[in-house]
Design a protein around this motif. Sequence first.
Motif, mmCIF file in Angstrom:
data_model
loop_
_atom_site.group_PDB
_atom_site.id
_atom_site.type_symbol
_atom_site.label_atom_id
_atom_site.label_comp_id
_atom_site.label_asym_id
_atom_site.label_seq_id
_atom_site.Cartn_x
_atom_site.Cartn_y
_atom_site.Cartn_z
ATOM 1 N N ALA A 128 3.091 -11.715 -34.770
ATOM 2 C CA ALA A 128 3.863 -10.470 -34.695
ATOM 3 C C ALA A 128 5.354 -10.763 -34.795
ATOM 4 N N ALA A 129 5.807 -11.837 -34.139
ATOM 5 C CA ALA A 129 7.220 -12.210 -34.195
ATOM 6 C C ALA A 129 7.635 -12.528 -35.625
ATOM 7 N N ALA A 130 6.789 -13.238 -36.360
ATOM 8 C CA ALA A 130 7.105 -13.563 -37.754
ATOM 9 C C ALA A 130 7.213 -12.286 -38.587
ATOM 10 N N VAL A 152 20.342 -5.952 -34.712
ATOM 11 C CA VAL A 152 21.083 -5.936 -33.453
ATOM 12 C C VAL A 152 20.178 -5.706 -32.254
ATOM 13 N N THR A 153 18.913 -5.509 -32.474
ATOM 14 C CA THR A 153 17.997 -5.209 -31.388
ATOM 15 C C THR A 153 17.086 -6.394 -31.128
ATOM 16 N N LEU A 193 13.792 -4.297 -26.463
ATOM 17 C CA LEU A 193 12.483 -3.724 -26.757
ATOM 18 C C LEU A 193 11.418 -4.756 -26.454
ATOM 19 N N ALA A 194 10.225 -4.304 -26.141
ATOM 20 C CA ALA A 194 9.103 -5.213 -25.936
ATOM 21 C C ALA A 194 7.901 -4.675 -26.685
ATOM 22 N N LYS A 251 15.572 -9.171 -34.681
ATOM 23 C CA LYS A 251 15.880 -10.418 -33.994
ATOM 24 C C LYS A 251 14.889 -10.546 -32.833
ATOM 25 N N VAL A 252 14.065 -11.566 -32.856
ATOM 26 C CA VAL A 252 13.047 -11.750 -31.819
ATOM 27 C C VAL A 252 13.636 -12.621 -30.715
#
Length: 93
Positions: free
Chosen positions: A22-24, A4-5, A87-88, A32-33
């Motif tokens: 990093a996304a992978a 959910v984030t 978030l980042a 969830k990216v």
Amino acid sequence: DSSVTGVQTCALPICNGAAAAAAARLQHLGYKVASTGNAKRQDYATSVVMYRPGFAAEGRRLAHDLGIKVVGPVDGVRRAAMHGGQLAVILGA
């Protein structure tokens, strides 16, 4: 529940492919990216996790999941720049 984030990942421009990698990894962990890209600044000495108000616990959990020690609130970033993420992750040198 990490699904959910939304997370935005950014990397220094000299780190080709680092944000996508990093996304992978985040997706594999169930996050969830929201977006990936290059950081506008190039002076991050270390990786950082930043969170929007109300998402401190999620920011700490994300930092733990990635082994990042520096965590703090988003500062000076407009909501639109987060592409819907709460978030980042900034990947530093």
